[in-house]
Design a protein around this motif. Structure first.
Motif, PDB file in Angstrom:
ATOM      1  N   GLU A 120       0.869  -0.971  -0.020  1.00 13.17           N
ATOM      2  CA  GLU A 120      -0.092   0.119   0.152  1.00 13.17           C
ATOM      3  C   GLU A 120       0.969   1.719  -0.171  1.00 13.17           C
ATOM      4  O   GLU A 120       0.792   1.779  -0.836  1.00 13.17           O
ATOM      5  N   ALA A 121       1.942   1.638   0.672  1.00 14.30           N
ATOM      6  CA  ALA A 121       2.483   2.752   1.031  1.00 14.30           C
ATOM      7  C   ALA A 121       3.832   2.604  -0.170  1.00 14.30           C
ATOM      8  O   ALA A 121       4.089   3.067  -0.687  1.00 14.30           O
ATOM      9  N   LEU A 122       3.982   1.718  -0.901  1.00 16.30           N
ATOM     10  CA  LEU A 122       4.799   1.832  -2.293  1.00 16.30           C
ATOM     11  C   LEU A 122       4.124   2.437  -3.989  1.00 16.30           C
ATOM     12  O   LEU A 122       4.414   3.411  -4.559  1.00 16.30           O
ATOM     13  N   SER A 123       2.365   1.560  -3.541  1.00 12.04           N
ATOM     14  CA  SER A 123       2.205   2.233  -4.624  1.00 12.04           C
ATOM     15  C   SER A 123       1.486   3.694  -4.101  1.00 12.04           C
ATOM     16  O   SER A 123       1.654   4.274  -5.332  1.00 12.04           O
ATOM     17  N   ARG A 124       0.775   4.082  -3.232  1.00  9.97           N
ATOM     18  CA  ARG A 124       0.768   6.118  -2.941  1.00  9.97           C
ATOM     19  C   ARG A 124       1.823   6.766  -3.359  1.00  9.97           C
ATOM     20  O   ARG A 124       1.670   7.658  -4.048  1.00  9.97           O
ATOM     21  N   SER A 125       3.760   5.594  -2.549  1.00  8.98           N
ATOM     22  CA  SER A 125       4.702   6.744  -3.648  1.00  8.98           C
ATOM     23  C   SER A 125       5.017   6.756  -5.255  1.00  8.98           C
ATOM     24  O   SER A 125       5.949   6.640  -5.289  1.00  8.98           O
ATOM     25  N   ARG A 126       4.547   5.427  -5.455  1.00  9.32           N
ATOM     26  CA  ARG A 126       4.509   5.409  -6.467  1.00  9.32           C
ATOM     27  C   ARG A 126       6.226   4.636  -6.629  1.00  9.32           C
ATOM     28  O   ARG A 126       6.900   5.626  -7.815  1.00  9.32           O
ATOM     29  N   VAL A 127       6.828   3.468  -6.028  1.00  5.08           N
ATOM     30  CA  VAL A 127       7.638   3.351  -6.106  1.00  5.08           C
ATOM     31  C   VAL A 127       7.312   1.526  -6.981  1.00  5.08           C
ATOM     32  O   VAL A 127       7.657   0.518  -6.873  1.00  5.08           O
ATOM     33  N   ARG A 188      22.644   2.860  -0.881  1.00  3.25           N
ATOM     34  CA  ARG A 188      21.784   1.776  -1.730  1.00  3.25           C
ATOM     35  C   ARG A 188      20.660   3.092  -1.064  1.00  3.25           C
ATOM     36  O   ARG A 188      20.236   4.285  -0.361  1.00  3.25           O
ATOM     37  N   ARG A 189      19.621   3.283  -2.163  1.00  2.17           N
ATOM     38  CA  ARG A 189      18.729   4.783  -2.907  1.00  2.17           C
ATOM     39  C   ARG A 189      17.338   4.274  -2.649  1.00  2.17           C
ATOM     40  O   ARG A 189      16.352   5.223  -2.067  1.00  2.17           O
ATOM     41  N   HIS A 190      17.176   3.407  -2.683  1.00  2.00           N
ATOM     42  CA  HIS A 190      15.380   2.756  -1.962  1.00  2.00           C
ATOM     43  C   HIS A 190      15.280   2.141  -1.445  1.00  2.00           C
ATOM     44  O   HIS A 190      15.402   0.891  -0.847  1.00  2.00           O
ATOM     45  N   ILE A 217      11.619   6.086   0.464  1.00  2.00           N
ATOM     46  CA  ILE A 217      11.047   6.766   0.156  1.00  2.00           C
ATOM     47  C   ILE A 217       9.834   6.001   0.088  1.00  2.00           C
ATOM     48  O   ILE A 217       8.465   6.592  -0.829  1.00  2.00           O
ATOM     49  N   ALA A 218       9.480   4.963   1.558  1.00  2.00           N
ATOM     50  CA  ALA A 218       7.980   5.356   1.462  1.00  2.00           C
ATOM     51  C   ALA A 218       8.125   4.185   2.921  1.00  2.00           C
ATOM     52  O   ALA A 218       9.254   3.835   3.665  1.00  2.00           O
ATOM     53  N   VAL A 219       6.936   4.554   3.960  1.00  2.00           N
ATOM     54  CA  VAL A 219       6.975   4.605   5.020  1.00  2.00           C
ATOM     55  C   VAL A 219       5.403   3.679   4.941  1.00  2.00           C
ATOM     56  O   VAL A 219       4.891   4.322   5.438  1.00  2.00           O
TER      57      VAL A 219
END
Length: 247
Positions: A120-127, A188-190, A217-219
């Protein structure tokens, strides 16, 4: 004879989102077992209190209660606060039997919920890409509690084939920001952070804030109300109810 009542006992928080989340989680358990009397209660800061709920159940005719502590680690609240409030309740109501079960703990099945919240968090952040993960928990002065979180982090990392480190919002290093910066120092960046908290509140918010400041990038949101956790509550209850049966 009625089955023992179930009290899902949470710590409590000044943040109203916390009590709302516990209410939703208990609602999941009630939907699975509508035949049981299931109540929520809090050790501190939120209502209703454990005392209030026990008094209500005794008035309703229950003389057996199973308490499931909604705690993820065996720290102070589990070893001191929970036994204390139960002892006080039994002293106040002669003849009442109360059995405290094991805490929720850190079941490996909770990684399913962690993955849901992370997606869900990755989707919100478009990661779309990750190269490291941080597992953020409350933290404890008890090293065994922190070691349990670290073990779960290793299992989670092995599952996703990514480096994972445990971080803590209080009482123990590293903080989430430190963990994120350490990964960034490796190139590491992501880096995403998973919130190993049952409900929202000050500590999850602080962990998220530090992580984002450090470059995460996401939490993810805390575990919250999910059928996997509700089933664990009911599984703990089942063991406690059996232990109340006279031998």
């Amino acid at each position: 004879m009625a089955a023992p009542a179930l009290i899902a006992l949470a710590h409590g928080s000044r943040d109203p989102r916390s009590a709302a989340t516990i209410t939703a989680l208990v609602g999941e358990a009630r939907a699975m077992r509508p035949d049981l009397r299931i109540e929520q209660a809090f050790l501190d800061l939120s209502k209703p209190s454990f005392t209030t709920v026990v008094d209500r159940l005794v008035k309703a005719g229950f003389d057996e209660i199973v308490v499931v502590p909604l705690l993820l680690t065996e720290a102070y609240h589990a070893t001191v606060d929970v036994p204390q409030v139960i002892e006080e309740a039994v002293a106040r109501h002669p003849g009442l039997q109360i059995r405290a079960t094991e805490i929720l703990g850190l079941e490996t099945c909770f990684l399913e919920v962690l993955d849901v919240r992370m997606r869900e968090a990755l989707s919100r952040s478009r990661v779309r890409e990750l190269d490291a993960l941080v597992l953020a928990a409350a933290g404890s002065s008890d090293p065994l509690a922190n070691q349990a979180v670290a073990r779960l982090a290793r299992v989670w990392g092995s599952h996703h084939k990514l480096p994972v480190v445990a971080a803590y919002a209080s009482a123990a290093p590293p903080a989430t920001g430190e963990a994120v910066r350490a990964f960034r120092a490796e190139g590491r960046r992501h880096i995403a952070v998973a919130s190993l908290f049952l409900a929202p509140g000050f500590l999850p918010d602080r962990a998220a804030e530090l992580a984002l400041e450090a470059g995460a990038i996401a939490v993810s949101e805390p575990l919250g109300a999910h059928p996997v956790i509700a089933r664990t509550i009911l599984a703990r209850y089942a063991v406690g109810a059996v232990e109340l049966v006279p031998v």
